[in-house]
Design an enzyme around this catalytic site. Structure first.
Site, PDB file in Angstrom:
ATOM      1  N   GLU A 280       0.832  -1.202   0.000  1.00 38.78           N
ATOM      2  CA  GLU A 280       0.000   0.000   0.000  1.00 38.78           C
ATOM      3  C   GLU A 280       0.872   1.260   0.000  1.00 38.78           C
ATOM      4  OE1 GLU A 280      -2.421  -0.377   3.474  1.00 38.78           O
ATOM      5  OE2 GLU A 280      -3.570  -2.085   2.690  1.00 38.78           O
ATOM      6  N   GLY A 282       2.082   5.001  -0.449  1.00 33.47           N
ATOM      7  CA  GLY A 282       1.419   6.301  -0.475  1.00 33.47           C
ATOM      8  C   GLY A 282       2.438   7.406  -0.643  1.00 33.47           C
ATOM      9  N   ARG A 283       3.095   7.751   0.466  1.00 29.83           N
ATOM     10  CA  ARG A 283       4.126   8.788   0.446  1.00 29.83           C
ATOM     11  C   ARG A 283       5.175   8.533  -0.639  1.00 29.83           C
ATOM     12  NH1 ARG A 283       6.057  11.288   5.260  1.00 29.83           N
ATOM     13  NH2 ARG A 283       4.998   9.588   6.362  1.00 29.83           N
ATOM     14  N   ARG A 320       3.341  19.514   8.638  1.00 32.32           N
ATOM     15  CA  ARG A 320       4.275  18.481   9.078  1.00 32.32           C
ATOM     16  C   ARG A 320       5.397  19.000   9.979  1.00 32.32           C
ATOM     17  NH1 ARG A 320       7.322  15.954   6.094  1.00 32.32           N
ATOM     18  NH2 ARG A 320       7.283  13.975   7.221  1.00 32.32           N
ATOM     19  N   CYS A 351      -0.814  33.089  12.475  1.00 31.17           N
ATOM     20  CA  CYS A 351      -0.647  33.730  13.780  1.00 31.17           C
ATOM     21  C   CYS A 351      -0.147  32.745  14.827  1.00 31.17           C
ATOM     22  CB  CYS A 351      -1.960  34.357  14.217  1.00 31.17           C
ATOM     23  SG  CYS A 351      -2.525  35.663  13.103  1.00 31.17           S
TER      24      CYS A 351
END
Length: 421
Positions: A280, A282-283, A320, A351
């Site tokens: 699987e 992804g990244r 991240r 902010c």
């Protein structure tokens, strides 16, 4: 290895500026605005093909949480990938891309009844992550399931993205997993195999090899205790990518081949029939294929040793650094051939004092209007973004084959106000 190695495969410096997929980044930014996430089609396809070369007989499911996007799902489907989803929303993206049936895996540690029902209706392979998935899944009409087991193996990664350790919120401890297999069979479910996921952003094979060895032993126990062996073993994703020039390199082809070879070795040692392998990614598919382009605003000397370069995005499009302490590098896309003259802190417009994207970026002295390009931002950035400070989220564009195609339009303030009754 240098900074440019972190950008997508088609990235070049031409006439002093960064070009991706044949398109100058400045032209994309002028037409589509900033912040802008740029995806390279060639990089996406090549990384998908690398997994296939490494494990030609494996099933590949794109982990949609890395970046839910219909155009990218369709592109990866053309390369033979299905999708792994964990929510009703992710399933909707996959279905919009035309994926159904055995090209879908539904995971998740807290699946709602409507998610289970939608997964069954779409023909998903359902991953049993908790005991109550069994009766609810059976009631929803589930047929084929995987049981997710937690091996208790600690991966060398950030604590927030480790998943295979003892006490994880994901999966079932071994004794509960074995009981769940028996209960599922009593309920008439077809238990196709096992699911496991060690963790994310893995840049060596140690934990993955340990997990596969452990899983083979567990499968042997299942055969002895239950007379059952898995037909399919889904080892999840987890392959990491380089964010910094000195990060280690673990190519998808190397990773996939090592996993497939280890599975064959471990199962043979236990005298088990070899199951189908599922991965699987992804990244490792979308991360290196994407970069984020910001426009520089304020350049402010805060002290003798600290100068801030503020950009028109920040933690709303890439949280991240705040969540994981993630580190990035950058270059000035419109002045890409110029040598660095100093070290600058790249901050966002939000902010929060912690809204710092890069603590130390080596750059030519930035000027208002410059374009700052940050590589390796195709995964878990915009996907985890927010509208903090009521900032609309960026657009995304896919470049390749002589085309620049908008695959996610820029949000507007009107979009945000549309949620107000």
């Amino acid at each position: 290895m240098n900074l440019h190695d972190l950008f997508p495969d088609t990235a070049r410096v031409q006439e002093g500026e960064l070009v991706v997929g044949g398109f100058p980044v400045s032209a994309l930014a002028d037409e589509l605005g900033t912040p802008l996430v740029v995806y390279c089609e060639q990089t996406l396809r090549e990384r998908a093909r690398a997994f296939r070369r490494g494990a030609p007989h494996a099933l590949l499911f794109y982990s949609v949480k890395a970046f839910p996007n219909v155009a990218i799902l369709r592109l990866l489907a053309e390369e033979g990938l299905g999708a792994e989803v964990s929510t009703l929303g992710e399933l909707a993206f996959a279905r919009q891309a035309g994926l159904l049936g055995d090209r879908l895996v539904l995971d998740g540690n807290n699946k709602a009844d409507e998610e289970l029902a939608a997964g069954v209706e779409a023909g998903c392979l359902i991953v049993v992550d908790a005991v109550d998935d069994l009766e609810r899944g059976a009631a929803a009409g589930a047929q084929r399931v995987l049981v997710r087991v937690t091996p208790g193996i600690d991966a060398d990664t950030h604590v927030a993205i480790a998943t295979g350790h003892a006490g994880s919120k994901f999966g079932l401890p071994p004794e509960q997993a074995m009981a769940a297999i028996g209960q599922a069979r009593e309920l008439g479910l077809q238990v196709v195999g096992l699911h496991v996921h060690t963790g994310s952003q893995l840049l060596d094979l140690g934990a993955e090899r340990m997990t596969i060895d452990w899983l083979a032993g567990f499968a042997a126990e299942c055969r002895a205790e239950l007379g059952w062996v898995p037909e399919l073993v889904d080892v999840g994703g987890g392959l990491g990518i380089r964010y910094l020039p000195d990060d280690p390199v673990l190519p998808p082809e190397t990773f996939a081949r090592a996993v497939a070879d280890r599975l064959a070795r471990a199962w043979t040692l236990h005298g088990l029939p070899l199951p189908t392998l599922a991965l699987e990614p992804g990244r490792s598919l979308v991360g290196p294929a994407g970069l984020t382009v910001y426009r520089v605003g304020v350049v402010k000397q805060a002290s003798d040793t600290l100068t801030y370069v503020a950009v028109d995005g920040g933690m709303s499009d890439n949280p991240r650094p705040q969540l994981y302490g993630a580190r990035y590098v950058a270059l000035l896309a419109n002045r890409a051939e110029e040598a660095p003259t100093g070290t600058y802190a790249v901050c966002g417009k939000h902010c929060e004092s912690g809204d710092v994207l890069i603590e130390r970026a080596s750059l030519p002295h930035p000027r208002r209007g410059d374009l700052l390009a940050v590589p390796s931002t195709g995964a878990y950035t915009l996907a985890m973004g927010s509208n903090y400070n009521a900032v609309p989220r960026p657009a995304a564009v896919l470049v390749g084959a002589g085309k620049a195609r908008l695959i996610r339009r820029r949000e507007t303030v009107a979009d945000l106000l549309a949620f107000e009754p």
